[in-house]
Enzyme design. Structure first.
Site, short mmCIF file in Angstrom:
data_model
loop_
_atom_site.label_atom_id
_atom_site.label_comp_id
_atom_site.label_asym_id
_atom_site.label_seq_id
_atom_site.Cartn_x
_atom_site.Cartn_y
_atom_site.Cartn_z
N ASP A 43 0.81 -1.21 0.00
CA ASP A 43 0.00 0.00 0.00
C ASP A 43 0.85 1.27 0.00
OD1 ASP A 43 -2.41 -1.27 -0.16
OD2 ASP A 43 -2.90 -1.10 1.95
N GLY A 44 1.97 1.24 0.73
CA GLY A 44 2.84 2.41 0.77
C GLY A 44 3.35 2.76 -0.61
N GLU A 114 -4.98 9.94 4.77
CA GLU A 114 -5.33 10.83 5.88
C GLU A 114 -4.26 11.88 6.11
OE1 GLU A 114 -2.41 8.28 7.23
OE2 GLU A 114 -4.40 7.39 7.05
N ALA A 151 -11.29 6.19 1.48
CA ALA A 151 -10.27 5.22 1.07
C ALA A 151 -9.27 4.96 2.19
CB ALA A 151 -9.53 5.74 -0.17
N ALA A 155 -7.26 2.54 7.42
CA ALA A 155 -5.83 2.58 7.76
C ALA A 155 -5.65 3.11 9.18
CB ALA A 155 -5.10 3.42 6.71
N TYR A 156 -4.88 4.17 9.36
CA TYR A 156 -4.60 4.72 10.69
C TYR A 156 -5.90 5.09 11.41
CZ TYR A 156 -2.06 7.53 14.17
OH TYR A 156 -1.54 8.04 15.33
N ASN A 157 -6.86 5.63 10.65
CA ASN A 157 -8.14 6.01 11.24
C ASN A 157 -8.80 4.85 11.97
OD1 ASN A 157 -10.74 7.71 11.33
ND2 ASN A 157 -11.39 5.94 10.13
N TYR A 158 -8.83 3.70 11.36
CA TYR A 158 -9.48 2.53 11.96
C TYR A 158 -8.70 2.05 13.18
CZ TYR A 158 -12.18 -1.84 12.00
OH TYR A 158 -13.00 -2.88 12.33
N SER A 159 -7.37 2.11 13.11
CA SER A 159 -6.55 1.74 14.26
C SER A 159 -6.80 2.66 15.45
CB SER A 159 -5.06 1.79 13.88
OG SER A 159 -4.76 0.85 12.87
#
Length: 253
Positions: A43-44, A114, A151, A155-159
């Site tokens: 992904d990165g 994000e 999208a 990622a970080y948001n869900y963590s």
């Protein structure tokens, strides 16, 4: 006319090996003038490719040769042309980040996933949050906060315990990272067209850094974030495995 495919790959050995095999089989067209760009990595690397090819009208199709592959399709050397011709397209608008540093210097960045603010010292950050110029939270004491696109919502948001957003939703997620005060603040869902502004309180004592898809800025005084509809990233997925399906599936695991 045959499909003109441009390949690119991360520096990881597994990605470079895939690049060699695919280019032997399908050839390798220059990105300028290509019908599609195939990115090999995680992904990165996919995010790097989307940023790098921002002005190229060709869509990007990722194949997973990395650690994380939420934006990637399953890797296979076989049947690539048929997969590309059948692929479903998702259009992603990034966030634009405008940072004013404590020195007065201004920095800008774009984020497909994000924009995050994180404390850069031993003490918690103190942030004032405004939406469209109106103060909505006078003081948030936290490790940080972020604004995520649909999208990037997994990622970080869900963590950070933020919500997963449907890919077609015209909303952004505003999520706190380890909030201390207000302790029970759970963030907010905001219209896609909203501008979110953060003011760093006690910036000298409680330094904060801002990051847009790994583009980091230190010594932050203010950050202004909004969606950028003039930029549209075209991303391809195998049928039945597009972003909408992935976002739904992620909520049931």
């Amino acid at each position: 006319m045959s499909l003109r495919i441009a390949f690119c790959a991360s520096r990881a050995d597994i990605a470079q090996s895939a690049l060699a095999g695919l280019t032997r089989r399908y050839g390798d067209h220059a990105e300028e003038g290509a019908d599609v760009i195939v990115a090999l990595g995680g992904d990165g690397f996919m995010l790097q490719t989307l940023h790098r090819t921002e002005e190229n009208p060709a869509p990007v199709y990722g194949m997973n040769r990395g650690t994380v592959g939420f934006l990637m399709n399953e890797y296979s050397e076989h049947g690539l042309v048929e997969r590309l011709e059948a692929a479903e397209e998702a259009v992603l608008n990034p966030l634009t980040m405008r940072v004013i540093c404590t020195s007065g210097k201004e920095r800008r960045g774009l984020a497909i996933n994000e924009v995050s603010l994180l404390r850069a010292g031993p003490q918690a950050a103190k942030l004032r949050i405004s939406v469209d110029g109106k103060v909505r939270l006078a003081e948030l004491v936290c490790d940080g906060a972020l604004v995520a696109t649909p999208a990037g919502s997994t990622a970080y948001n869900y963590s950070a315990h933020g919500p997963i957003l449907p890919i077609g939703a015209d909303v952004l997620a505003l999520t706190a990272v380890a909030p201390f005060r207000p302790r029970r603040w759970r963030g907010a869902l905001l219209p896609k067209g909203a501008e979110v502004s953060f003011e760093v309180l006690e910036a000298d004592k409680r330094p904060v850094m801002a990051e847009a898809d790994s583009n980091a800025v230190r010594d932050v005084a203010q950050v202004h974030i909004r969606s950028e509809p003039s930029i549209a990233h075209r991303v391809l997925f195998d049928p039945g495995h597009g972003l909408e399906e992935r976002l739904i599936r992620e909520q049931f695991v």
